[in-house]
Design a protein around this motif. Sequence first.
Motif, PDB file in Angstrom:
ATOM      1  N   VAL A 164       0.820  -1.211   0.000  1.00 28.61           N
ATOM      2  CA  VAL A 164       0.000   0.000   0.000  1.00 28.61           C
ATOM      3  C   VAL A 164       0.857   1.265   0.000  1.00 28.61           C
ATOM      4  O   VAL A 164       0.604   2.197  -0.757  1.00 28.61           O
ATOM      5  N   HIS A 165       1.870   1.328   0.860  1.00 25.96           N
ATOM      6  CA  HIS A 165       2.671   2.543   1.019  1.00 25.96           C
ATOM      7  C   HIS A 165       4.064   2.425   0.405  1.00 25.96           C
ATOM      8  O   HIS A 165       4.962   3.191   0.770  1.00 25.96           O
ATOM      9  N   PHE A 166       4.267   1.513  -0.515  1.00 25.08           N
ATOM     10  CA  PHE A 166       5.607   1.267  -1.053  1.00 25.08           C
ATOM     11  C   PHE A 166       6.217   2.505  -1.704  1.00 25.08           C
ATOM     12  O   PHE A 166       7.402   2.771  -1.556  1.00 25.08           O
ATOM     13  N   HIS A 167       5.411   3.268  -2.431  1.00 26.63           N
ATOM     14  CA  HIS A 167       5.934   4.437  -3.144  1.00 26.63           C
ATOM     15  C   HIS A 167       5.746   5.736  -2.366  1.00 26.63           C
ATOM     16  O   HIS A 167       6.091   6.801  -2.867  1.00 26.63           O
ATOM     17  N   ASP A 168       5.200   5.655  -1.162  1.00 24.63           N
ATOM     18  CA  ASP A 168       5.002   6.847  -0.344  1.00 24.63           C
ATOM     19  C   ASP A 168       6.318   7.270   0.308  1.00 24.63           C
ATOM     20  O   ASP A 168       7.251   6.474   0.412  1.00 24.63           O
ATOM     21  N   PRO A 169       6.377   8.509   0.779  1.00 24.73           N
ATOM     22  CA  PRO A 169       7.588   8.944   1.496  1.00 24.73           C
ATOM     23  C   PRO A 169       7.769   8.146   2.789  1.00 24.73           C
ATOM     24  O   PRO A 169       6.813   7.594   3.330  1.00 24.73           O
ATOM     25  N   ILE A 170       8.976   8.133   3.296  1.00 24.65           N
ATOM     26  CA  ILE A 170       9.292   7.343   4.486  1.00 24.65           C
ATOM     27  C   ILE A 170       8.479   7.806   5.693  1.00 24.65           C
ATOM     28  O   ILE A 170       8.189   7.010   6.588  1.00 24.65           O
ATOM     29  N   ALA A 171       8.074   9.064   5.723  1.00 21.08           N
ATOM     30  CA  ALA A 171       7.265   9.565   6.840  1.00 21.08           C
ATOM     31  C   ALA A 171       5.898   8.882   6.895  1.00 21.08           C
ATOM     32  O   ALA A 171       5.292   8.792   7.965  1.00 21.08           O
ATOM     33  N   VAL A 172       5.413   8.398   5.776  1.00 19.82           N
ATOM     34  CA  VAL A 172       4.143   7.670   5.733  1.00 19.82           C
ATOM     35  C   VAL A 172       4.379   6.184   5.976  1.00 19.82           C
ATOM     36  O   VAL A 172       3.595   5.524   6.668  1.00 19.82           O
ATOM     37  N   ARG A 173       5.475   5.669   5.434  1.00 19.98           N
ATOM     38  CA  ARG A 173       5.767   4.237   5.538  1.00 19.98           C
ATOM     39  C   ARG A 173       6.270   3.829   6.918  1.00 19.98           C
ATOM     40  O   ARG A 173       6.310   2.648   7.230  1.00 19.98           O
ATOM     41  N   ASP A 174       6.678   4.779   7.740  1.00 22.59           N
ATOM     42  CA  ASP A 174       7.286   4.400   9.017  1.00 22.59           C
ATOM     43  C   ASP A 174       6.295   3.780   9.990  1.00 22.59           C
ATOM     44  O   ASP A 174       6.678   2.957  10.811  1.00 22.59           O
ATOM     45  N   ILE A 175       5.032   4.119   9.906  1.00 27.57           N
ATOM     46  CA  ILE A 175       4.057   3.550  10.845  1.00 27.57           C
ATOM     47  C   ILE A 175       3.884   2.048  10.623  1.00 27.57           C
ATOM     48  O   ILE A 175       4.046   1.269  11.571  1.00 27.57           O
ATOM     49  N   PRO A 176       3.570   1.585   9.413  1.00 23.22           N
ATOM     50  CA  PRO A 176       3.485   0.131   9.263  1.00 23.22           C
ATOM     51  C   PRO A 176       4.824  -0.568   9.486  1.00 23.22           C
ATOM     52  O   PRO A 176       4.860  -1.697   9.974  1.00 23.22           O
ATOM     53  N   PHE A 177       5.922   0.113   9.186  1.00 29.50           N
ATOM     54  CA  PHE A 177       7.239  -0.478   9.428  1.00 29.50           C
ATOM     55  C   PHE A 177       7.474  -0.688  10.923  1.00 29.50           C
ATOM     56  O   PHE A 177       7.914  -1.762  11.347  1.00 29.50           O
ATOM     57  N   MET A 178       7.202   0.325  11.733  1.00 29.24           N
ATOM     58  CA  MET A 178       7.445   0.212  13.170  1.00 29.24           C
ATOM     59  C   MET A 178       6.526  -0.834  13.812  1.00 29.24           C
ATOM     60  O   MET A 178       6.958  -1.590  14.684  1.00 29.24           O
ATOM     61  N   TYR A 179       5.269  -0.883  13.398  1.00 25.78           N
ATOM     62  CA  TYR A 179       4.381  -1.930  13.911  1.00 25.78           C
ATOM     63  C   TYR A 179       4.888  -3.310  13.507  1.00 25.78           C
ATOM     64  O   TYR A 179       4.866  -4.249  14.297  1.00 25.78           O
ATOM     65  N   SER A 180       5.363  -3.431  12.282  1.00 23.68           N
ATOM     66  CA  SER A 180       5.891  -4.720  11.821  1.00 23.68           C
ATOM     67  C   SER A 180       7.092  -5.142  12.651  1.00 23.68           C
ATOM     68  O   SER A 180       7.199  -6.301  13.057  1.00 23.68           O
ATOM     69  N   VAL A 181       7.994  -4.225  12.912  1.00 20.47           N
ATOM     70  CA  VAL A 181       9.179  -4.535  13.712  1.00 20.47           C
ATOM     71  C   VAL A 181       8.769  -4.956  15.128  1.00 20.47           C
ATOM     72  O   VAL A 181       9.276  -5.950  15.664  1.00 20.47           O
TER      73      VAL A 181
END
Length: 139
Positions: A100-117
Motif C-alpha cells: 500500500v505505502h511502497f511508493h510513499d515517502p518514508i514519513a508515511v511508511r514508518d508507521i506500518p514499518f514500526m508496527y511490523s518490527v
Amino acid sequence: MKKRLFFLMCKNGILSHFGLLFFRVAVAFELLFVHGLKKIGIGVAIAETVPNPLGLPEFFNQAFAIVANIIMPLFIAAGLFTKLATLPILAVTLSGFFIVHFHDPIAVRDIPFMYSVCFLFLTIVGPGKYSLDYYFLNK
C-alpha cells in the motif's frame, strides 16, 4: 548487592519480564486504540475503509483487518496465544508497508514499518513470564 542487581538486569531477570510485559501491552493497545477502533467507526464519523491491495473479497478483507487490529491486540496484551496472534497483524502491517505505502515517502511508511518490527519482535521473543501463555504452559 552486585548479584541482586545483575539478577534484575540479566536476560531472565525481573526487569526483563516487566519490560516485555510493558512493551507487549503498550504496542497492542496502541494498535487497538489508534488503528483498530477507527475500523469499526469508534471515534470517527464514519468507519475507515481498509485498502484491498490483494484484491480479496471486500467482506473478507475488512473482517481480516478488524480481527487483526482489534481482536488480536487483546490476545497479545493478555499474553494469550501471543506468537500466533501476531501473524494476522504482521500480514496487515507488512502488506501496508510493502504494497500500500511502497511508493510513499518514508514519513508515511514508518508507521506500518514500526508496527511490523514490534510485532515481529514479539513473534520471535514471545510474551514473557507475565502472560497467560506462560501461566498455562507452566501450570
